[in-house]
Design a protein around this motif. Sequence first.
Motif, short mmCIF file in Angstrom:
data_model
loop_
_atom_site.label_atom_id
_atom_site.label_comp_id
_atom_site.label_asym_id
_atom_site.label_seq_id
_atom_site.Cartn_x
_atom_site.Cartn_y
_atom_site.Cartn_z
N LYS A 102 -12.47 -2.88 -2.06
CA LYS A 102 -13.28 -2.12 -3.02
C LYS A 102 -14.73 -2.04 -2.55
CE LYS A 102 -10.50 -3.13 -7.07
NZ LYS A 102 -10.38 -3.95 -8.28
N GLN A 103 -15.23 -3.10 -1.95
CA GLN A 103 -16.61 -3.14 -1.49
C GLN A 103 -16.82 -2.29 -0.24
OE1 GLN A 103 -18.91 -4.61 -3.52
NE2 GLN A 103 -17.05 -4.82 -4.73
N ALA A 104 -15.81 -2.22 0.60
CA ALA A 104 -15.89 -1.47 1.87
C ALA A 104 -14.61 -0.66 2.03
CB ALA A 104 -16.10 -2.43 3.03
N PRO A 105 -14.47 0.42 1.26
CA PRO A 105 -13.20 1.15 1.23
C PRO A 105 -12.75 1.72 2.58
CG PRO A 105 -14.85 2.23 -0.16
CD PRO A 105 -15.47 0.98 0.35
N GLY A 106 -13.66 1.97 3.48
CA GLY A 106 -13.28 2.52 4.78
C GLY A 106 -12.99 1.48 5.83
N ALA A 107 -13.17 0.22 5.50
CA ALA A 107 -13.01 -0.84 6.49
C ALA A 107 -11.54 -1.20 6.70
CB ALA A 107 -13.78 -2.09 6.07
N VAL A 108 -11.22 -1.51 7.93
CA VAL A 108 -9.93 -2.08 8.26
C VAL A 108 -10.09 -3.59 8.12
CG1 VAL A 108 -8.29 -2.48 10.15
CG2 VAL A 108 -9.34 -0.22 9.85
N ILE A 109 -9.13 -4.23 7.49
CA ILE A 109 -9.20 -5.69 7.32
C ILE A 109 -8.08 -6.32 8.14
CG2 ILE A 109 -9.06 -7.61 5.70
CD1 ILE A 109 -10.20 -5.72 3.56
#
Length: 143
Positions: A36-43
Amino acid sequence: MIILQYGGNAVPYTKTSDKISSYCKSIRKQIEYLKKQAPGAVIVFIGPSDMSTTVAGKRQTYPILPEYIDSLKANVTASGAAYWDLYSVMGGKDSMVQWVKASPALAGPDYVHFTPKGSEHVGNIFADALLLFYDYYKLRKHE
């Protein structure tokens, strides 16, 4: 990219499936929060390494570790993150013993923590895996 690594310090103190489930649900919530904080990030979540204890006079993988790994994998991937299986990369069950016995040693005499050489080795394997999948991504993108 956000990289999370599981802290294996909980394994020696976890005795029940309920504790594993509770811990893994908290990991899932953390990943969902980060998404939610970094919607475009791959985790990418790095799972636990093998770690050994003495059972019946013999060094072997903590008996609860495979269950921990299965639960982490299920919760991490269900939350939409990638799971990198350090346990399998090391060689799986009882591989920590071999890492301790390696020359130079890749893990310390506590049979839990990597030596600097072992940390470097794991880091290189992880970096190689990331680059391989990035190359694959670029290739697929241009097809």
